[in-house]
Write a protein that holds these residues in place. Sequence first.
Motif, PDB file in Angstrom:
ATOM      1  N   VAL A 104      45.582  25.294  36.016  1.00  0.00           N
ATOM      2  CA  VAL A 104      44.471  26.234  36.218  1.00  0.00           C
ATOM      3  C   VAL A 104      44.890  27.653  35.856  1.00  0.00           C
ATOM      4  O   VAL A 104      44.174  28.357  35.131  1.00  0.00           O
ATOM      5  CB  VAL A 104      43.972  26.163  37.675  1.00  0.00           C
ATOM      6  N   ALA A 105      46.047  28.087  36.338  1.00  0.00           N
ATOM      7  CA  ALA A 105      46.507  29.444  36.019  1.00  0.00           C
ATOM      8  C   ALA A 105      46.819  29.571  34.527  1.00  0.00           C
ATOM      9  O   ALA A 105      46.503  30.594  33.909  1.00  0.00           O
ATOM     10  CB  ALA A 105      47.737  29.794  36.842  1.00  0.00           C
ATOM     11  N   GLY A 106      47.432  28.533  33.936  1.00  0.00           N
ATOM     12  CA  GLY A 106      47.721  28.573  32.506  1.00  0.00           C
ATOM     13  C   GLY A 106      46.455  28.622  31.679  1.00  0.00           C
ATOM     14  O   GLY A 106      46.368  29.367  30.687  1.00  0.00           O
ATOM     15  N   LEU A 107      45.448  27.824  32.071  1.00  0.00           N
ATOM     16  CA  LEU A 107      44.184  27.824  31.337  1.00  0.00           C
ATOM     17  C   LEU A 107      43.468  29.154  31.479  1.00  0.00           C
ATOM     18  O   LEU A 107      42.934  29.699  30.493  1.00  0.00           O
ATOM     19  CB  LEU A 107      43.304  26.683  31.854  1.00  0.00           C
ATOM     20  N   GLY A 108      43.448  29.709  32.690  1.00  0.00           N
ATOM     21  CA  GLY A 108      42.790  30.997  32.889  1.00  0.00           C
ATOM     22  C   GLY A 108      43.454  32.116  32.094  1.00  0.00           C
ATOM     23  O   GLY A 108      42.776  32.942  31.471  1.00  0.00           O
ATOM     24  N   ALA A 109      44.789  32.153  32.103  1.00  0.00           N
ATOM     25  CA  ALA A 109      45.505  33.177  31.343  1.00  0.00           C
ATOM     26  C   ALA A 109      45.273  33.023  29.846  1.00  0.00           C
ATOM     27  O   ALA A 109      45.142  34.018  29.120  1.00  0.00           O
ATOM     28  CB  ALA A 109      46.999  33.102  31.658  1.00  0.00           C
ATOM     29  N   THR A 110      45.203  31.782  29.378  1.00  0.00           N
ATOM     30  CA  THR A 110      44.976  31.538  27.948  1.00  0.00           C
ATOM     31  C   THR A 110      43.582  31.988  27.529  1.00  0.00           C
ATOM     32  O   THR A 110      43.404  32.611  26.477  1.00  0.00           O
ATOM     33  CB  THR A 110      45.166  30.048  27.627  1.00  0.00           C
ATOM     34  N   ILE A 111      42.576  31.668  28.344  1.00  0.00           N
ATOM     35  CA  ILE A 111      41.207  32.096  28.019  1.00  0.00           C
ATOM     36  C   ILE A 111      41.127  33.616  27.961  1.00  0.00           C
ATOM     37  O   ILE A 111      40.523  34.193  27.041  1.00  0.00           O
ATOM     38  CB  ILE A 111      40.223  31.538  29.066  1.00  0.00           C
ATOM     39  N   LEU A 112      41.745  34.279  28.920  1.00  0.00           N
ATOM     40  CA  LEU A 112      41.744  35.739  28.926  1.00  0.00           C
ATOM     41  C   LEU A 112      42.482  36.285  27.699  1.00  0.00           C
ATOM     42  O   LEU A 112      42.042  37.272  27.080  1.00  0.00           O
ATOM     43  CB  LEU A 112      42.400  36.244  30.214  1.00  0.00           C
ATOM     44  N   SER A 113      43.582  35.651  27.322  1.00  0.00           N
ATOM     45  CA  SER A 113      44.333  36.080  26.141  1.00  0.00           C
ATOM     46  C   SER A 113      43.497  35.947  24.875  1.00  0.00           C
ATOM     47  O   SER A 113      43.479  36.846  24.027  1.00  0.00           O
ATOM     48  CB  SER A 113      45.607  35.238  25.997  1.00  0.00           C
ATOM     49  N   VAL A 114      42.805  34.813  24.745  1.00  0.00           N
ATOM     50  CA  VAL A 114      41.988  34.573  23.552  1.00  0.00           C
ATOM     51  C   VAL A 114      40.842  35.572  23.470  1.00  0.00           C
ATOM     52  O   VAL A 114      40.603  36.176  22.416  1.00  0.00           O
ATOM     53  CB  VAL A 114      41.449  33.127  23.561  1.00  0.00           C
ATOM     54  N   VAL A 115      40.138  35.768  24.577  1.00  0.00           N
ATOM     55  CA  VAL A 115      38.986  36.666  24.574  1.00  0.00           C
ATOM     56  C   VAL A 115      39.395  38.085  24.214  1.00  0.00           C
ATOM     57  O   VAL A 115      38.800  38.726  23.334  1.00  0.00           O
ATOM     58  CB  VAL A 115      38.284  36.636  25.954  1.00  0.00           C
ATOM     59  N   ILE A 116      40.440  38.598  24.856  1.00  0.00           N
ATOM     60  CA  ILE A 116      40.844  39.983  24.634  1.00  0.00           C
ATOM     61  C   ILE A 116      41.545  40.149  23.292  1.00  0.00           C
ATOM     62  O   ILE A 116      41.254  41.072  22.533  1.00  0.00           O
ATOM     63  CB  ILE A 116      41.738  40.467  25.791  1.00  0.00           C
ATOM     64  N   GLY A 117      42.492  39.255  22.975  1.00  0.00           N
ATOM     65  CA  GLY A 117      43.260  39.389  21.738  1.00  0.00           C
ATOM     66  C   GLY A 117      42.427  39.229  20.487  1.00  0.00           C
ATOM     67  O   GLY A 117      42.489  40.061  19.566  1.00  0.00           O
TER      68      GLY A 117
END
Length: 311
Positions: A104-117
């Motif tokens: 869950v934490a890995g997926l959430g961090a990845t989604i945030l990374s994709v959206v912002i980056g």
Amino acid sequence: MSAIVAGTAAPAPSAARRPRGGLWRAILHNRKAMLGAVLLALFCLLAAFPHLFVPWLHGDPRTIGDLPLQHPSAKHWLGTTGLGQDVYAELVYSTRESLVIAVVAGLGATILSVVIGVSAAYLGGVADDVLSMFTDVFLVLPTFPLIIVLATYAGKGNLTVIIIVLILTGWAYGARQMRAQALSLRNRDFLESARVRGERRSYIIVVEVLPTMISLIVANFLGAALYSVLTAAGLQFLGLGDPNSLSWGTMLYWAQNQGALVNGLPAWALSPGLAVALLGVSFALLNYAFDEISNPALRPVRRRRAKSAHS
């Protein structure tokens, strides 16, 4: 987290639409990927069906026995805790929470990374400057002290708070990678064609850009999951988690508090640490394997060396 060099040539759009079987064949032919996948599958099996591995407890790993601090034996494979609870049973049932935190934490961090980056790279201009500055701020923050402060004051022992803290402190590095890769794609011909056709920005990002970055996104997820499971175990070991929860970090906390090593019970202290390490190894191996699979420069070199060795 292993990085993919920003200057590496991006795959052609057609490569993103290759059959799914191609990725699975690449994993099957990569020893690191296979070992990592087998370890992860084992942990998923333990998390989904823990009662199958401890059938004698009838689904209650908290059963208090009358033999506290027992050494490993035929009845208690890893010994017992200070309350007489079976260490092996706790280890098996703790897999679920530890794996949930990682995913869950890995997926959430990845989604945030994709959206912002990706948004920063594609939008450019002021949006890029603001998002890049926001990312840089999180990159230079001292992560672990910040995690301790947030976990302590935002809700000590709350699993949801721990996951949110891990997401907020684990996305910045991935966002930097996403931005660098998206910048190399921004002026490619297939994106220019989409703009000429009058496609919306959201459509271009989701349909045209992201499919070409699948390997990088997967690698970022695996790295974020690795970071999450190790950091969560550290927080719980320090007593910042719920002491009544079933997780490997909590097991380490109680083993240290009740003097497992002093009482000659190394299995109680070492088994959850080994489980955390093995889960981390599974994510790390898959991460390295995806780097090799997604980087065309690595595969021919390996094949040429194999051919020269046979000749």
